[in-house]
Write a protein that holds these residues in place. Structure first.
Motif, mmCIF file in Angstrom:
data_model
loop_
_atom_site.group_PDB
_atom_site.id
_atom_site.type_symbol
_atom_site.label_atom_id
_atom_site.label_comp_id
_atom_site.label_asym_id
_atom_site.label_seq_id
_atom_site.Cartn_x
_atom_site.Cartn_y
_atom_site.Cartn_z
ATOM 1 N N ALA A 142 4.339 -4.687 -5.576
ATOM 2 C CA ALA A 142 5.384 -3.871 -4.949
ATOM 3 C C ALA A 142 5.157 -3.803 -3.444
ATOM 4 C CB ALA A 142 5.399 -2.474 -5.555
ATOM 5 N N SER A 143 6.143 -3.294 -2.712
ATOM 6 C CA SER A 143 6.003 -3.180 -1.260
ATOM 7 C C SER A 143 6.723 -1.922 -0.780
ATOM 8 C CB SER A 143 6.569 -4.414 -0.550
ATOM 9 O OG SER A 143 7.944 -4.569 -0.828
ATOM 10 N N ALA A 144 6.151 -1.285 0.252
ATOM 11 C CA ALA A 144 6.723 -0.055 0.783
ATOM 12 C C ALA A 144 6.500 0.007 2.282
ATOM 13 C CB ALA A 144 6.107 1.171 0.114
ATOM 14 N N SER A 145 7.456 0.608 2.978
ATOM 15 C CA SER A 145 7.379 0.821 4.414
ATOM 16 C C SER A 145 7.503 2.319 4.667
ATOM 17 C CB SER A 145 8.503 0.060 5.132
ATOM 18 O OG SER A 145 8.455 0.285 6.528
ATOM 19 N N ILE A 146 6.514 2.893 5.358
ATOM 20 C CA ILE A 146 6.439 4.332 5.528
ATOM 21 C C ILE A 146 6.501 4.670 7.014
ATOM 22 C CG2 ILE A 146 5.177 6.414 4.904
ATOM 23 C CD1 ILE A 146 5.849 4.608 2.508
ATOM 24 N N LYS A 152 6.757 -2.056 -9.089
ATOM 25 C CA LYS A 152 7.730 -3.131 -9.267
ATOM 26 C C LYS A 152 8.414 -2.973 -10.618
ATOM 27 C CE LYS A 152 8.902 -7.086 -7.113
ATOM 28 N NZ LYS A 152 9.188 -7.225 -5.685
ATOM 29 N N SER A 153 9.740 -2.996 -10.605
ATOM 30 C CA SER A 153 10.527 -2.886 -11.838
ATOM 31 C C SER A 153 11.846 -3.618 -11.659
ATOM 32 C CB SER A 153 10.784 -1.413 -12.173
ATOM 33 O OG SER A 153 11.609 -1.286 -13.300
ATOM 34 N N ASP A 154 12.193 -4.483 -12.624
ATOM 35 C CA ASP A 154 13.443 -5.242 -12.563
ATOM 36 C C ASP A 154 13.590 -6.008 -11.253
ATOM 37 O OD1 ASP A 154 14.165 -4.292 -15.088
ATOM 38 O OD2 ASP A 154 15.097 -2.505 -14.234
ATOM 39 N N GLY A 155 12.482 -6.566 -10.782
ATOM 40 C CA GLY A 155 12.540 -7.452 -9.625
ATOM 41 C C GLY A 155 12.495 -6.784 -8.275
ATOM 42 N N ARG A 156 12.356 -5.450 -8.211
ATOM 43 C CA ARG A 156 12.282 -4.790 -6.914
ATOM 44 C C ARG A 156 11.398 -3.552 -7.005
ATOM 45 N NH1 ARG A 156 17.693 -1.789 -5.035
ATOM 46 N NH2 ARG A 156 16.121 -0.985 -3.577
ATOM 47 N N THR A 157 11.010 -3.036 -5.842
ATOM 48 C CA THR A 157 10.162 -1.851 -5.790
ATOM 49 C C THR A 157 11.004 -0.603 -5.977
ATOM 50 O OG1 THR A 157 8.650 -2.974 -4.269
ATOM 51 C CG2 THR A 157 8.485 -0.575 -4.410
ATOM 52 N N ARG A 158 10.553 0.276 -6.916
ATOM 53 C CA ARG A 158 11.309 1.493 -7.218
ATOM 54 C C ARG A 158 10.368 2.694 -7.240
ATOM 55 N NH1 ARG A 158 16.329 -0.099 -9.272
ATOM 56 N NH2 ARG A 158 16.407 -2.301 -9.944
ATOM 57 N N VAL A 212 -2.944 0.434 -2.608
ATOM 58 C CA VAL A 212 -2.050 -0.704 -2.829
ATOM 59 C C VAL A 212 -2.662 -1.602 -3.894
ATOM 60 C CG1 VAL A 212 -0.781 -2.599 -1.760
ATOM 61 C CG2 VAL A 212 -1.384 -0.587 -0.394
ATOM 62 N N GLY A 213 -1.889 -1.894 -4.942
ATOM 63 C CA GLY A 213 -2.353 -2.748 -6.013
ATOM 64 C C GLY A 213 -2.385 -4.214 -5.631
ATOM 65 N N SER A 214 -2.943 -5.031 -6.504
ATOM 66 C CA SER A 214 -3.085 -6.463 -6.246
ATOM 67 C C SER A 214 -1.730 -7.096 -5.951
ATOM 68 C CB SER A 214 -3.726 -7.143 -7.460
ATOM 69 O OG SER A 214 -3.839 -8.533 -7.248
ATOM 70 N N GLY A 215 -1.652 -7.858 -4.861
ATOM 71 C CA GLY A 215 -0.418 -8.534 -4.485
ATOM 72 C C GLY A 215 0.625 -7.622 -3.875
ATOM 73 N N GLY A 216 0.309 -6.350 -3.691
ATOM 74 C CA GLY A 216 1.251 -5.409 -3.084
ATOM 75 C C GLY A 216 1.162 -5.425 -1.568
ATOM 76 N N ARG A 217 2.059 -4.660 -0.935
ATOM 77 C CA ARG A 217 2.081 -4.601 0.529
ATOM 78 C C ARG A 217 2.536 -3.226 0.981
ATOM 79 N NH1 ARG A 217 4.619 -5.475 5.512
ATOM 80 N NH2 ARG A 217 3.593 -7.068 6.814
ATOM 81 N N ILE A 218 1.895 -2.705 2.017
ATOM 82 C CA ILE A 218 2.311 -1.441 2.612
ATOM 83 C C ILE A 218 2.355 -1.595 4.124
ATOM 84 C CG2 ILE A 218 -0.019 -0.455 2.828
ATOM 85 C CD1 ILE A 218 1.300 2.246 2.004
ATOM 86 N N LEU A 254 -7.216 -1.208 -0.863
ATOM 87 C CA LEU A 254 -6.359 -2.357 -1.109
ATOM 88 C C LEU A 254 -6.903 -3.171 -2.270
ATOM 89 C CD1 LEU A 254 -5.876 -3.569 2.586
ATOM 90 C CD2 LEU A 254 -4.370 -2.060 1.271
ATOM 91 N N GLY A 255 -6.008 -3.566 -3.159
ATOM 92 C CA GLY A 255 -6.399 -4.466 -4.224
ATOM 93 C C GLY A 255 -6.549 -5.890 -3.716
ATOM 94 N N ASP A 256 -7.061 -6.762 -4.555
ATOM 95 C CA ASP A 256 -7.182 -8.163 -4.179
ATOM 96 C C ASP A 256 -5.802 -8.722 -3.849
ATOM 97 O OD1 ASP A 256 -9.918 -8.164 -4.562
ATOM 98 O OD2 ASP A 256 -9.741 -8.716 -6.688
ATOM 99 N N ASP A 257 -5.746 -9.507 -2.776
ATOM 100 C CA ASP A 257 -4.506 -10.164 -2.331
ATOM 101 C C ASP A 257 -3.463 -9.173 -1.817
ATOM 102 O OD1 ASP A 257 -5.578 -12.645 -3.143
ATOM 103 O OD2 ASP A 257 -4.881 -12.292 -5.192
ATOM 104 N N ALA A 258 -3.802 -7.894 -1.668
ATOM 105 C CA ALA A 258 -2.864 -6.923 -1.096
ATOM 106 C C ALA A 258 -2.845 -7.063 0.423
ATOM 107 C CB ALA A 258 -3.253 -5.505 -1.488
ATOM 108 N N GLU A 259 -1.722 -6.674 1.034
ATOM 109 C CA GLU A 259 -1.569 -6.707 2.477
ATOM 110 C C GLU A 259 -1.274 -5.303 2.984
ATOM 111 O OE1 GLU A 259 1.326 -9.468 3.854
ATOM 112 O OE2 GLU A 259 0.326 -11.221 3.023
#
Length: 275
Positions: free
Chosen positions: A72-76, A17-23, A100-106, A129-134
């Protein structure tokens, strides 16, 4: 005779996550494994995996590693179906590592793997998966292509999943077929003759709320196939597991597509998926 040249590919993608979005933060590619990033307006970051060899056979190796930072979030997905051809010796292997880090999503949403007659194939999926990751994870497999008059009669197939959250094991399975794949698939305790199968796993605090909708999409057993879905509480989250079986890939996708659209939320279906 000289040894045949074999496929060897490995790729790694790191995003955060950087500047409000996943990069994208780091990208590594080697051999036949390539990753392309379509332009998107916002989250999730989208990545397309490509095997430039055009398929796999005995002795081939592919490895994919995807790391998603906290929040952050990613779709593969994949460019096309992965084809596993007849093996003269050894076996084809695909290894997948997702972090996937805490609060992230894949969302791990590859297109189908097509296993041809006398193929030998091993696929491993290791997820941290980190805590709270999806995480939304899908693997679909076709044992032959009926439209082309192809059936997988003999061979070996092994699909191994290990999913951990916060260091604790929350899902594990090993699915093995062979050497008489066709006879095993005919058993009622297996697929009842269905040649197209899929496993969908959704780890999320929202998973239980979607169970009834998932079951409605899967529907009752019929000539087009059958399936089922269940929910379990795991740690501070939950997991929804769905199995689908169908007579061919087209009938399987008719239920997989709305199912992925439901579970993947606003991200919906990967652009490369189509009936």
């Amino acid at each position: 005779m000289p040894a045949a040249q074999r496929v060897a590919g490995r790729a790694r993608l790191f995003c955060g996550k950087s500047d409000g979005r996943t990069r994208l933060q780091r990208l590594y590619q080697d051999g036949s494994a390539k990753i392309r990033l379509p332009a998107v307006q916002g989250d999730p970051l989208e990545a397309v995996l490509i095997n430039t060899a055009g398929g796999m056979t005995g002795g081939d190796r592919l490895g994919w590693t995807i790391e998603v930072g906290a929040g952050a979030s990613a779709s593969i997905t994949t460019q096309a179906c992965e084809k596993v051809y007849r093996a003269a010796a050894d076996r084809a292997e695909i290894s997948v590592g997702l972090r996937v880090g805490s609060g992230g999503r894949i969302a791990w949403l590859p297109q189908e793997t097509i296993v041809f007659n006398r193929a030998a194939f091993v696929r491993t999926l290791d997820v941290e998966l980190g805590d709270d990751a999806e995480a939304l994870m899908l693997e679909a497999t076709l044992f032959g292509r009926l439209a082309m008059g192809e059936r997988t009669v003999q061979g070996s197939f092994h699909d191994r999943w290990r999913v951990r959250q916060g260091g604790a094991l929350v899902h594990a399975e090993d699915f093995r077929l062979g050497p008489d794949i066709a006879a095993t698939l005919q058993r009622r305790a297996a697929t009842g003759g269905a040649l197209a199968v899929a496993t969908v796993l959704f780890v999320s605090p929202q998973a239980e709320d979607l169970l009834d909708k998932v079951r409605a999409i899967i529907g009752d057993p019929g000539i087009d196939g059958w399936g089922g879905a269940s929910f379990w509480s795991v740690r501070r989250s939950g997991k929804l597991l769905a199995r689908l079986c169908a007579g061919d890939g087209y009938q399987l996708r008719k239920r997989l597509i709305p199912l992925v659209e439901l579970l993947n939320g606003r991200a919906g279906l990967p652009k490369l998926w189509s009936l």
